[in-house]
Design a protein around this motif. Structure first.
Motif, PDB file in Angstrom:
ATOM      1  N   ASP A 161       0.198   7.941   2.688  1.00  0.00           N
ATOM      2  CA  ASP A 161      -1.148   8.248   2.644  1.00  0.00           C
ATOM      3  C   ASP A 161      -1.797   8.131   4.049  1.00  0.00           C
ATOM      4  O   ASP A 161      -2.773   8.840   4.366  1.00  0.00           O
ATOM      5  CB  ASP A 161      -1.955   7.625   1.525  1.00  0.00           C
ATOM      6  CG  ASP A 161      -1.467   8.124  -0.003  1.00  0.00           C
ATOM      7  OD1 ASP A 161      -0.605   9.232   0.191  1.00  0.00           O
ATOM      8  OD2 ASP A 161      -1.642   7.307  -0.801  1.00  0.00           O
ATOM      9  N   ASP A 162      -1.330   6.916   4.742  1.00  0.00           N
ATOM     10  CA  ASP A 162      -2.144   6.727   6.157  1.00  0.00           C
ATOM     11  C   ASP A 162      -1.048   6.203   6.955  1.00  0.00           C
ATOM     12  O   ASP A 162      -1.180   4.832   7.097  1.00  0.00           O
ATOM     13  CB  ASP A 162      -3.279   5.575   5.683  1.00  0.00           C
ATOM     14  CG  ASP A 162      -4.055   5.491   6.819  1.00  0.00           C
ATOM     15  OD1 ASP A 162      -3.792   5.976   8.106  1.00  0.00           O
ATOM     16  OD2 ASP A 162      -5.141   4.901   6.764  1.00  0.00           O
ATOM     17  N   PRO A 163      -0.135   6.928   7.488  1.00  0.00           N
ATOM     18  CA  PRO A 163       0.790   6.522   8.558  1.00  0.00           C
ATOM     19  C   PRO A 163       0.125   5.440   9.613  1.00  0.00           C
ATOM     20  O   PRO A 163       0.617   4.441  10.157  1.00  0.00           O
ATOM     21  CB  PRO A 163       1.442   7.694   8.873  1.00  0.00           C
ATOM     22  CG  PRO A 163       1.036   8.796   8.038  1.00  0.00           C
ATOM     23  CD  PRO A 163       0.032   8.335   7.387  1.00  0.00           C
ATOM     24  N   GLU A 164      -1.016   5.744  10.061  1.00  0.00           N
ATOM     25  CA  GLU A 164      -1.685   5.045  11.121  1.00  0.00           C
ATOM     26  C   GLU A 164      -1.834   3.666  10.977  1.00  0.00           C
ATOM     27  O   GLU A 164      -1.644   2.634  11.409  1.00  0.00           O
ATOM     28  CB  GLU A 164      -2.968   5.678  11.547  1.00  0.00           C
ATOM     29  CG  GLU A 164      -2.912   7.242  12.341  1.00  0.00           C
ATOM     30  CD  GLU A 164      -2.060   6.996  13.761  1.00  0.00           C
ATOM     31  OE1 GLU A 164      -1.963   5.744  14.268  1.00  0.00           O
ATOM     32  OE2 GLU A 164      -1.337   7.922  13.996  1.00  0.00           O
ATOM     33  N   ALA A 165      -2.405   3.499   9.509  1.00  0.00           N
ATOM     34  CA  ALA A 165      -2.574   2.060   8.935  1.00  0.00           C
ATOM     35  C   ALA A 165      -1.428   1.489   8.880  1.00  0.00           C
ATOM     36  O   ALA A 165      -1.482   0.119   9.041  1.00  0.00           O
ATOM     37  CB  ALA A 165      -3.443   2.245   7.722  1.00  0.00           C
ATOM     38  N   GLU A 172       8.481  10.450   9.386  1.00  0.00           N
ATOM     39  CA  GLU A 172       7.284  10.066   9.697  1.00  0.00           C
ATOM     40  C   GLU A 172       6.545   8.703  10.019  1.00  0.00           C
ATOM     41  O   GLU A 172       5.772   8.698  10.819  1.00  0.00           O
ATOM     42  CB  GLU A 172       6.311  10.720   8.561  1.00  0.00           C
ATOM     43  CG  GLU A 172       6.422  12.198   8.163  1.00  0.00           C
ATOM     44  CD  GLU A 172       5.588  12.487   6.852  1.00  0.00           C
ATOM     45  OE1 GLU A 172       4.787  11.876   6.735  1.00  0.00           O
ATOM     46  OE2 GLU A 172       5.935  13.711   6.376  1.00  0.00           O
ATOM     47  N   ASP A 179       0.845  -1.284   0.049  1.00  0.00           N
ATOM     48  CA  ASP A 179      -0.025   0.103   0.064  1.00  0.00           C
ATOM     49  C   ASP A 179       0.675   1.309   0.051  1.00  0.00           C
ATOM     50  O   ASP A 179       2.238   1.076   0.279  1.00  0.00           O
ATOM     51  CB  ASP A 179      -0.676   0.020   1.138  1.00  0.00           C
ATOM     52  CG  ASP A 179      -2.071  -1.238   1.081  1.00  0.00           C
ATOM     53  OD1 ASP A 179      -2.113  -1.523   0.198  1.00  0.00           O
ATOM     54  OD2 ASP A 179      -2.621  -1.636   2.284  1.00  0.00           O
ATOM     55  N   ASN A 180       0.108   2.296  -0.202  1.00  0.00           N
ATOM     56  CA  ASN A 180       1.027   3.675  -0.435  1.00  0.00           C
ATOM     57  C   ASN A 180       1.237   4.073   1.242  1.00  0.00           C
ATOM     58  O   ASN A 180       0.392   4.367   1.882  1.00  0.00           O
ATOM     59  CB  ASN A 180       0.125   4.759  -0.965  1.00  0.00           C
ATOM     60  CG  ASN A 180       0.138   4.340  -2.427  1.00  0.00           C
ATOM     61  OD1 ASN A 180       0.739   3.757  -3.155  1.00  0.00           O
ATOM     62  ND2 ASN A 180      -0.956   5.014  -3.353  1.00  0.00           N
TER      63      ASN A 180
END
Length: 295
Positions: A251-255, A289, A247-248
Protein backbone atom coordinates in the motif's frame (compact mmCIF):
# COMPACT_ATOMS: atom_id res chain seq x y z
CA UNK A 1 11.21 3.39 -10.09
CA UNK A 2 11.16 6.65 -8.16
CA UNK A 3 12.74 7.18 -4.80
CA UNK A 4 16.18 6.54 -3.44
CA UNK A 5 17.56 3.05 -3.01
CA UNK A 6 18.58 2.45 0.58
CA UNK A 7 22.17 1.50 1.26
CA UNK A 8 21.28 -0.96 4.00
CA UNK A 9 22.06 -4.63 4.42
CA UNK A 10 18.73 -6.27 5.13
CA UNK A 11 17.90 -9.89 4.55
CA UNK A 12 14.29 -10.57 3.63
CA UNK A 13 11.78 -13.24 4.49
CA UNK A 14 8.25 -14.15 3.49
CA UNK A 15 5.89 -15.39 6.18
CA UNK A 16 3.16 -17.51 4.56
CA UNK A 17 0.30 -17.40 7.06
CA UNK A 18 -2.93 -17.68 5.06
CA UNK A 19 -4.22 -20.59 2.95
CA UNK A 20 -7.62 -19.02 2.20
CA UNK A 21 -6.57 -17.40 -1.09
CA UNK A 22 -7.27 -18.74 -3.62
CA UNK A 23 -10.49 -20.24 -2.29
CA UNK A 24 -10.22 -23.53 -4.22
CA UNK A 25 -8.50 -26.08 -1.93
CA UNK A 26 -6.95 -27.77 -4.95
CA UNK A 27 -5.00 -24.55 -5.55
CA UNK A 28 -3.39 -24.45 -2.10
CA UNK A 29 -0.37 -26.60 -3.04
CA UNK A 30 0.49 -24.97 -6.39
CA UNK A 31 0.00 -21.48 -4.93
CA UNK A 32 2.30 -22.29 -2.03
CA UNK A 33 4.91 -23.78 -4.36
CA UNK A 34 4.86 -20.85 -6.78
CA UNK A 35 5.07 -18.28 -4.00
CA UNK A 36 8.06 -20.05 -2.48
CA UNK A 37 9.71 -20.34 -5.90
CA UNK A 38 9.39 -16.61 -6.54
CA UNK A 39 11.07 -15.55 -3.31
CA UNK A 40 13.67 -18.33 -3.50
CA UNK A 41 14.77 -17.20 -6.94
CA UNK A 42 14.70 -13.56 -5.81
CA UNK A 43 17.28 -14.31 -3.15
CA UNK A 44 15.12 -14.13 -0.03
CA UNK A 45 16.84 -15.48 3.06
CA UNK A 46 13.88 -17.12 4.78
CA UNK A 47 10.48 -18.69 4.05
CA UNK A 48 8.28 -19.42 7.05
CA UNK A 49 4.82 -20.73 7.86
CA UNK A 50 2.79 -20.69 11.07
CA UNK A 51 2.44 -23.44 13.64
CA UNK A 52 -1.31 -23.31 13.93
CA UNK A 53 -4.12 -25.73 13.20
CA UNK A 54 -6.93 -23.13 13.20
CA UNK A 55 -6.56 -19.71 11.64
CA UNK A 56 -5.87 -17.01 14.23
CA UNK A 57 -9.10 -15.24 15.13
CA UNK A 58 -7.54 -11.78 15.09
CA UNK A 59 -6.58 -12.44 11.46
CA UNK A 60 -9.66 -14.32 10.27
CA UNK A 61 -11.93 -17.09 11.47
CA UNK A 62 -10.92 -20.38 13.08
CA UNK A 63 -12.57 -22.45 10.35
CA UNK A 64 -10.44 -21.03 7.54
CA UNK A 65 -7.98 -23.45 5.86
CA UNK A 66 -4.80 -24.22 7.82
CA UNK A 67 -2.02 -26.75 7.22
CA UNK A 68 0.36 -28.48 9.63
CA UNK A 69 3.60 -26.54 9.57
CA UNK A 70 6.43 -29.06 9.30
CA UNK A 71 4.64 -31.14 6.68
CA UNK A 72 4.18 -27.93 4.71
CA UNK A 73 7.88 -27.07 5.01
CA UNK A 74 8.84 -30.51 3.72
CA UNK A 75 6.76 -29.79 0.61
CA UNK A 76 8.37 -26.38 0.21
CA UNK A 77 11.86 -27.82 0.70
CA UNK A 78 11.42 -30.04 -2.33
CA UNK A 79 10.49 -27.04 -4.48
CA UNK A 80 13.17 -24.57 -3.43
CA UNK A 81 16.95 -24.54 -3.46
CA UNK A 82 18.36 -21.75 -1.28
CA UNK A 83 15.83 -20.25 1.10
CA UNK A 84 16.02 -21.11 4.82
CA UNK A 85 12.94 -22.89 6.18
CA UNK A 86 11.23 -22.92 9.55
CA UNK A 87 8.13 -22.20 11.57
CA UNK A 88 7.45 -18.72 12.86
CA UNK A 89 7.24 -20.13 15.43
CA UNK A 90 6.83 -23.69 16.75
CA UNK A 91 4.35 -23.83 19.61
CA UNK A 92 6.11 -25.50 22.52
CA UNK A 93 3.04 -27.52 23.57
CA UNK A 94 2.45 -29.18 20.20
CA UNK A 95 5.36 -31.65 20.08
CA UNK A 96 7.51 -33.47 22.61
CA UNK A 97 10.92 -31.72 22.44
CA UNK A 98 12.92 -34.85 21.63
CA UNK A 99 10.64 -35.50 18.67
CA UNK A 100 10.78 -31.83 17.69
CA UNK A 101 14.57 -32.04 17.47
CA UNK A 102 14.20 -35.07 15.16
CA UNK A 103 11.59 -33.29 13.04
CA UNK A 104 13.79 -30.23 12.53
CA UNK A 105 16.79 -32.47 11.87
CA UNK A 106 14.80 -34.33 9.21
CA UNK A 107 13.88 -31.06 7.52
CA UNK A 108 17.51 -29.92 7.71
CA UNK A 109 18.92 -33.11 6.20
CA UNK A 110 16.36 -33.34 3.40
CA UNK A 111 16.64 -29.64 2.52
CA UNK A 112 20.42 -29.70 2.35
CA UNK A 113 21.00 -27.81 5.59
CA UNK A 114 18.34 -25.11 5.25
CA UNK A 115 16.28 -25.62 8.43
CA UNK A 116 16.10 -23.47 11.53
CA UNK A 117 14.18 -23.98 14.75
CA UNK A 118 11.79 -21.15 15.47
CA UNK A 119 10.08 -21.72 18.80
CA UNK A 120 7.94 -19.89 21.32
CA UNK A 121 5.37 -20.33 24.07
CA UNK A 122 2.18 -21.57 22.41
CA UNK A 123 -0.84 -19.38 23.13
CA UNK A 124 -3.88 -20.26 20.97
CA UNK A 125 -6.01 -22.07 23.54
CA UNK A 126 -9.04 -22.57 21.29
CA UNK A 127 -7.16 -24.91 18.96
CA UNK A 128 -5.50 -26.60 21.92
CA UNK A 129 -8.81 -27.32 23.64
CA UNK A 130 -10.34 -28.40 20.33
CA UNK A 131 -7.58 -30.83 19.37
CA UNK A 132 -6.76 -32.23 22.78
CA UNK A 133 -3.47 -30.42 23.34
CA UNK A 134 -2.75 -29.97 27.06
CA UNK A 135 -3.55 -26.43 28.19
CA UNK A 136 -1.28 -25.32 30.99
CA UNK A 137 -0.51 -22.04 32.72
CA UNK A 138 1.67 -19.42 31.09
CA UNK A 139 4.40 -19.99 33.66
CA UNK A 140 4.46 -23.71 32.88
CA UNK A 141 4.58 -23.02 29.15
CA UNK A 142 7.73 -20.99 29.68
CA UNK A 143 9.23 -23.70 31.88
CA UNK A 144 8.55 -26.20 29.11
CA UNK A 145 9.97 -23.80 26.53
CA UNK A 146 13.24 -23.52 28.44
CA UNK A 147 13.52 -27.29 28.84
CA UNK A 148 12.72 -27.76 25.14
CA UNK A 149 15.55 -25.40 24.22
CA UNK A 150 17.91 -27.31 26.49
CA UNK A 151 16.84 -30.65 25.01
CA UNK A 152 17.21 -29.53 21.40
CA UNK A 153 20.68 -28.17 22.08
CA UNK A 154 21.64 -31.45 23.77
CA UNK A 155 20.14 -33.52 20.94
CA UNK A 156 22.30 -31.53 18.52
CA UNK A 157 25.50 -32.02 20.51
CA UNK A 158 27.83 -34.93 21.13
CA UNK A 159 26.07 -35.59 24.44
CA UNK A 160 23.75 -38.59 23.91
CA UNK A 161 23.00 -39.20 27.56
CA UNK A 162 19.80 -38.63 29.52
CA UNK A 163 17.98 -35.40 30.22
CA UNK A 164 16.21 -34.94 33.52
CA UNK A 165 13.92 -31.95 33.69
CA UNK A 166 10.84 -31.03 35.64
CA UNK A 167 8.52 -31.59 32.70
CA UNK A 168 10.53 -33.80 30.35
CA UNK A 169 12.70 -36.84 31.01
CA UNK A 170 14.65 -38.45 28.18
CA UNK A 171 16.60 -41.67 28.69
CA UNK A 172 18.77 -40.87 25.64
CA UNK A 173 19.29 -37.83 23.44
CA UNK A 174 20.47 -39.73 20.38
CA UNK A 175 19.95 -37.93 17.05
CA UNK A 176 21.26 -39.75 13.97
CA UNK A 177 21.86 -38.48 11.37
CA UNK A 178 23.02 -35.22 12.84
CA UNK A 179 21.78 -32.00 11.20
CA UNK A 180 23.71 -30.80 8.18
CA UNK A 181 23.66 -27.24 9.53
CA UNK A 182 26.78 -26.56 11.55
CA UNK A 183 26.96 -26.67 14.47
CA UNK A 184 23.16 -27.17 14.47
CA UNK A 185 20.06 -25.57 12.91
CA UNK A 186 19.93 -21.96 14.12
CA UNK A 187 17.56 -21.46 17.05
CA UNK A 188 15.19 -18.50 16.94
CA UNK A 189 13.03 -17.66 19.94
CA UNK A 190 10.02 -15.66 18.80
CA UNK A 191 8.16 -13.01 20.75
CA UNK A 192 8.80 -9.78 22.59
CA UNK A 193 7.96 -10.74 26.16
CA UNK A 194 10.35 -8.64 28.18
CA UNK A 195 10.78 -10.71 31.35
CA UNK A 196 10.79 -14.28 30.03
CA UNK A 197 10.95 -14.50 26.23
CA UNK A 198 13.85 -12.12 25.72
CA UNK A 199 15.65 -13.71 28.67
CA UNK A 200 15.43 -17.09 26.92
CA UNK A 201 16.79 -15.44 23.77
CA UNK A 202 19.79 -14.26 25.76
CA UNK A 203 20.33 -17.70 27.29
CA UNK A 204 19.77 -20.05 24.37
CA UNK A 205 18.96 -18.49 21.00
CA UNK A 206 20.93 -17.60 17.91
CA UNK A 207 18.21 -15.16 16.83
CA UNK A 208 15.23 -13.27 18.14
CA UNK A 209 12.04 -12.41 16.26
CA UNK A 210 10.05 -9.31 17.13
CA UNK A 211 6.97 -7.63 15.70
CA UNK A 212 7.98 -4.46 13.86
CA UNK A 213 5.13 -2.46 15.36
CA UNK A 214 7.24 0.70 15.45
CA UNK A 215 10.92 1.59 15.61
CA UNK A 216 10.36 2.90 19.13
CA UNK A 217 8.90 -0.41 20.31
CA UNK A 218 11.64 -2.44 18.67
CA UNK A 219 14.32 -0.18 20.16
CA UNK A 220 12.89 -0.75 23.64
CA UNK A 221 12.79 -4.53 23.15
CA UNK A 222 16.37 -4.57 21.95
CA UNK A 223 17.51 -2.49 24.92
CA UNK A 224 15.88 -5.06 27.20
CA UNK A 225 17.51 -7.91 25.29
CA UNK A 226 20.88 -6.21 25.67
CA UNK A 227 20.33 -5.94 29.44
CA UNK A 228 19.46 -9.65 29.62
CA UNK A 229 22.60 -10.47 27.64
CA UNK A 230 24.72 -8.42 30.04
CA UNK A 231 23.18 -10.23 33.01
CA UNK A 232 23.71 -13.65 31.40
CA UNK A 233 27.23 -12.95 30.18
CA UNK A 234 26.09 -13.33 26.57
CA UNK A 235 27.44 -11.40 23.60
CA UNK A 236 24.51 -9.28 22.43
CA UNK A 237 26.04 -8.89 18.98
CA UNK A 238 26.11 -12.67 18.52
CA UNK A 239 22.29 -12.73 18.37
CA UNK A 240 20.64 -12.10 15.00
CA UNK A 241 17.81 -9.59 15.28
CA UNK A 242 14.83 -10.21 13.00
CA UNK A 243 11.35 -8.73 12.85
CA UNK A 244 7.99 -9.26 11.17
CA UNK A 245 6.78 -6.18 9.32
CA UNK A 246 3.13 -5.87 10.34
CA UNK A 247 1.82 -3.16 8.00
CA UNK A 248 0.50 -3.75 4.49
CA UNK A 249 3.64 -3.59 2.41
CA UNK A 250 2.28 -2.85 -1.05
CA UNK A 251 0.00 0.00 0.00
CA UNK A 252 2.87 2.39 0.72
CA UNK A 253 6.26 1.31 -0.62
CA UNK A 254 7.89 4.57 0.43
CA UNK A 255 6.87 3.95 4.05
CA UNK A 256 8.31 0.43 3.90
CA UNK A 257 11.62 1.70 2.57
CA UNK A 258 11.82 4.41 5.22
CA UNK A 259 10.86 2.00 8.01
CA UNK A 260 13.40 -0.57 6.82
CA UNK A 261 16.16 2.01 7.12
CA UNK A 262 15.14 2.85 10.68
CA UNK A 263 14.96 -0.80 11.72
CA UNK A 264 18.36 -1.45 10.15
CA UNK A 265 19.83 1.42 12.16
CA UNK A 266 18.54 -0.27 15.33
CA UNK A 267 20.32 -3.50 14.44
CA UNK A 268 17.53 -5.45 12.74
CA UNK A 269 19.18 -7.45 9.97
CA UNK A 270 16.13 -9.23 8.57
CA UNK A 271 12.52 -8.26 7.89
CA UNK A 272 9.77 -10.78 7.14
CA UNK A 273 6.74 -9.73 5.12
CA UNK A 274 3.22 -11.17 5.30
CA UNK A 275 1.02 -11.47 2.17
CA UNK A 276 -2.18 -9.43 2.39
CA UNK A 277 -3.69 -10.74 -0.88
CA UNK A 278 -3.19 -13.63 -3.29
CA UNK A 279 0.26 -14.89 -2.26
CA UNK A 280 1.59 -15.23 -5.81
CA UNK A 281 0.52 -11.69 -6.66
CA UNK A 282 1.98 -10.44 -3.39
CA UNK A 283 5.31 -12.19 -3.89
CA UNK A 284 5.56 -11.03 -7.50
CA UNK A 285 4.93 -7.40 -6.60
CA UNK A 286 7.13 -7.63 -3.51
CA UNK A 287 10.19 -8.72 -5.49
CA UNK A 288 9.57 -6.18 -8.26
CA UNK A 289 8.34 -3.11 -6.34
CA UNK A 290 9.89 -3.35 -2.87
CA UNK A 291 13.02 -5.49 -2.74
CA UNK A 292 14.89 -3.58 -5.49
CA UNK A 293 14.69 -0.58 -3.17
CA UNK A 294 16.50 -2.44 -0.41
CA UNK A 295 20.19 -2.88 -1.13
Amino acid sequence: MGGTTLEVSLKLGLHYWNYSTPTDPTRIAPTLAETARIVDEAGFHRFTVMDHYFQMEHRGTADEPMLEGYTTLGYVAARTERVQLGLLVTGVMYRYPGLLAKIVTTLDVLSGGRAFLGIGASWYEREQHALGVPVVSMSERFERLEESLQICRQMWSDENGPFEGRHYQLAETLCVPAPLSSPYPPIMVGGGGEKKTLLLVARYADACNLFAVSPEDVARKLDILRAHCDAEGRDYDAITKTAVYTDNVLDDPEAVVAAAARYAELGITELQFMPDRDPVEFATRLVTEITPRLA
